[in-house]
Enzyme design. Structure first.
Site, short mmCIF file in Angstrom:
data_model
loop_
_atom_site.label_atom_id
_atom_site.label_comp_id
_atom_site.label_asym_id
_atom_site.label_seq_id
_atom_site.Cartn_x
_atom_site.Cartn_y
_atom_site.Cartn_z
N LYS A 72 113.39 33.97 20.35
CA LYS A 72 112.31 34.79 19.77
C LYS A 72 112.58 35.28 18.35
O LYS A 72 111.65 35.48 17.58
CB LYS A 72 112.03 36.01 20.67
N ASN A 93 106.77 35.54 19.98
CA ASN A 93 106.71 34.85 21.28
C ASN A 93 105.56 33.85 21.35
O ASN A 93 105.41 33.17 22.36
CB ASN A 93 106.60 35.87 22.43
N ASP A 108 103.83 40.18 23.09
CA ASP A 108 104.50 40.98 24.13
C ASP A 108 104.09 42.45 24.03
O ASP A 108 103.77 43.09 25.03
CB ASP A 108 106.03 40.92 23.96
N GLY A 132 117.24 51.88 26.86
CA GLY A 132 117.74 50.64 26.27
C GLY A 132 117.57 50.65 24.76
O GLY A 132 116.76 51.42 24.23
N ALA A 133 118.36 49.80 24.10
CA ALA A 133 118.24 49.71 22.64
C ALA A 133 118.49 48.27 22.18
O ALA A 133 119.07 48.03 21.12
CB ALA A 133 119.20 50.68 21.96
N GLY A 135 116.63 44.18 21.82
CA GLY A 135 115.47 43.66 21.09
C GLY A 135 114.16 44.16 21.68
O GLY A 135 113.23 44.52 20.95
N ASN A 156 120.39 55.03 25.26
CA ASN A 156 121.13 53.79 25.49
C ASN A 156 122.58 54.08 25.85
O ASN A 156 123.12 55.11 25.48
CB ASN A 156 121.08 52.92 24.23
N ARG A 157 123.16 53.15 26.62
CA ARG A 157 124.58 53.25 26.98
C ARG A 157 125.41 53.33 25.69
O ARG A 157 126.27 54.18 25.55
CB ARG A 157 124.95 52.01 27.81
N GLY A 251 106.68 45.05 35.30
CA GLY A 251 106.44 44.32 34.06
C GLY A 251 105.53 43.11 34.23
O GLY A 251 105.24 42.42 33.24
P1 ATR Z 1 116.92 42.35 25.00
O1 ATR Z 1 116.75 41.58 23.71
O2 ATR Z 1 116.32 41.66 26.19
O3 ATR Z 1 116.49 43.76 24.87
P2 ATR Z 1 119.73 42.91 24.58
O4 ATR Z 1 119.48 42.96 23.13
O5 ATR Z 1 120.91 42.16 25.10
O6 ATR Z 1 118.49 42.29 25.36
O7 ATR Z 1 119.76 44.44 25.12
C1 ATR Z 1 120.11 44.73 26.43
C2 ATR Z 1 119.93 46.24 26.65
O8 ATR Z 1 120.27 46.52 28.02
C3 ATR Z 1 120.87 47.10 25.82
O9 ATR Z 1 120.24 48.34 25.58
C4 ATR Z 1 122.06 47.29 26.77
O10 ATR Z 1 122.85 48.44 26.51
P3 ATR Z 1 124.07 48.36 25.43
O11 ATR Z 1 123.42 48.37 24.09
O12 ATR Z 1 124.88 49.57 25.70
O13 ATR Z 1 124.79 47.07 25.73
C5 ATR Z 1 121.33 47.47 28.07
N1 ATR Z 1 122.19 47.20 29.22
C6 ATR Z 1 122.55 45.99 29.69
N2 ATR Z 1 123.34 46.14 30.79
C7 ATR Z 1 123.45 47.48 31.01
C8 ATR Z 1 124.09 48.28 31.99
N3 ATR Z 1 124.77 47.72 33.00
N4 ATR Z 1 124.00 49.62 31.91
C9 ATR Z 1 123.30 50.20 30.91
N5 ATR Z 1 122.66 49.50 29.95
C10 ATR Z 1 122.73 48.15 29.99
#
Ligand code: ATR
Length: 289
Positions: A72, A93, A108, A132-133, A135, A156-157, A251
């Site tokens: 993407k 997309n 999207d 989450g943070a 894409g 975000n984590r 979703g």
């Molecule tokens: P996408 O483009 O689909 O959003 P990505 O850029 O890989 O995918 O982002 C994944 C998101 O899921 C991130 O916010 C990630 O947190 P981190 O930035 O801390 O890695 C979050 N994520 C994935 N697995 C996780 C988990 N087990 N617990 C908490 N957050 C998680």
């Protein structure tokens, strides 16, 4: 499906992997219902072949393409033109054939908007939490900031990634968004209720027993929970929302409407709510089968 003939136009989705995509169900059924001489297939495109695939699709006179993970962002450099919303989001997309190549769109986020509207989730002036943070979360933050959300919390984590997104959005909409770490949910005002958008892949098949926040006390703050994940249809996040008395949505409707909007771009036709509903039924059948 319509009979394939010499005039049949080809559409498809490129991704890696791509074999579990639900998009052919959306578009081949839409073509059938609307009587369009169109066929939609899935194309597995390796990362190193992306540019050649786009050139080939143009040379083969494809009407358009959907683009899924992991292409993407990378597809943008292969485009002739890009829609301003897709450019701001930084992810495309949907490709629509134009003079000399393809124009890129992001359906999207408009798809998520249309799904929220359908589900009666209105965030106008409201406080919204994004979990989450990555894409997807970044795109959601951008969409909310541009569509009158009251205030956004991005949790975000990895706090630094949430801060990067917050800084970017606050640079043009000052004070719009606050970054928090996932463990910081205790600092949210408990006298308020929030719309929460789950924008991580946590809880997706096969890890269906996971939720990005497990602590039930967080869910006391939720007014409506929206999951980006559609497989399983009811995620752990949705269950936790419902157990706390909040409404929760999958979703799958976002997936439906991103497809509907792409189809409208390719054909110039408007897809009615009634027809969108027929496609939703087909998607449910495909997922349960
Ligand atoms: P996408 O483009 O689909 O959003 P990505 O850029 O890989 O995918 O982002 C994944 C998101 O899921 C991130 O916010 C990630 O947190 P981190 O930035 O801390 O890695 C979050 N994520 C994935 N697995 C996780 C988990 N087990 N617990 C908490 N957050 C998680």
């Amino acid at each position: 499906m319509n009979e394939i003939g010499g005039k049949t136009r080809v559409l498809g989705v490129i991704g890696n992997p791509v074999e579990h995509t639900v998009s052919p169900v959306i578009h081949n059924n839409l073509a059938g219902i609307l009587g369009d001489d169109i066929v939609y297939a899935a194309f597995h495109v390796m990362n190193e072949n992306l540019e050649e695939a786009i050139k080939g699709a143009y040379a083969l006179d494809l009407l358009g393409l959907n683009v899924t993970v992991p292409h993407k962002e990378n597809v943008i450099k292969c485009l002739k033109d890009i829609d301003p919303l897709a450019e701001r989001i930084g992810a495309v997309n949907t490709l629509v054939r134009c003079e000399g190549g393809f124009k890129g769109y992001n359906t999207d986020m408009p798809g998520l908007l249309r799904a929220m509207k359908h589900d009666g989730v209105c965030f106008d002036g409201k406080e919204v939490i994004i979990l989450g943070a990555g894409g997807v979360a970044r795109a959601v933050a951008m969409m909310l900031a541009e569509n009158n959300a009251g205030h956004i919390y991005i949790m975000n984590r990895t706090l630094s990634k949430a801060r990067d997104i917050a800084d970017e959005i606050n640079a043009y909409k000052q004070g719009m968004i606050t970054a928090l770490s996932l463990d910081d949910h205790g600092s949210l005002d408990k006298s308020r209720k929030y719309i929460v958008i789950q924008a991580t892949s946590v809880g997706m098949h096969p890890n269906t027993e996971a939720a990005v926040i497990e602590d039930p006390s967080f869910y006391e703050l939720v007014k409506a929970g929206y999951d980006i994940v559609f497989n399983p249809l009811v995620t752990k996040f949705m269950k936790l929302c419902r157990e706390a008395g909040a409404s929760a949505f999958s979703g799958l409707r976002m997936l439906l409407y991103q497809g509907v909007i792409a189809y409208e771009l390719w054909t110039g036709k408007e897809v009615s709510e009634e027809n969108a509903e027929k496609i939703y039924e087909k998607m449910l059948e495909a997922m349960n089968g």
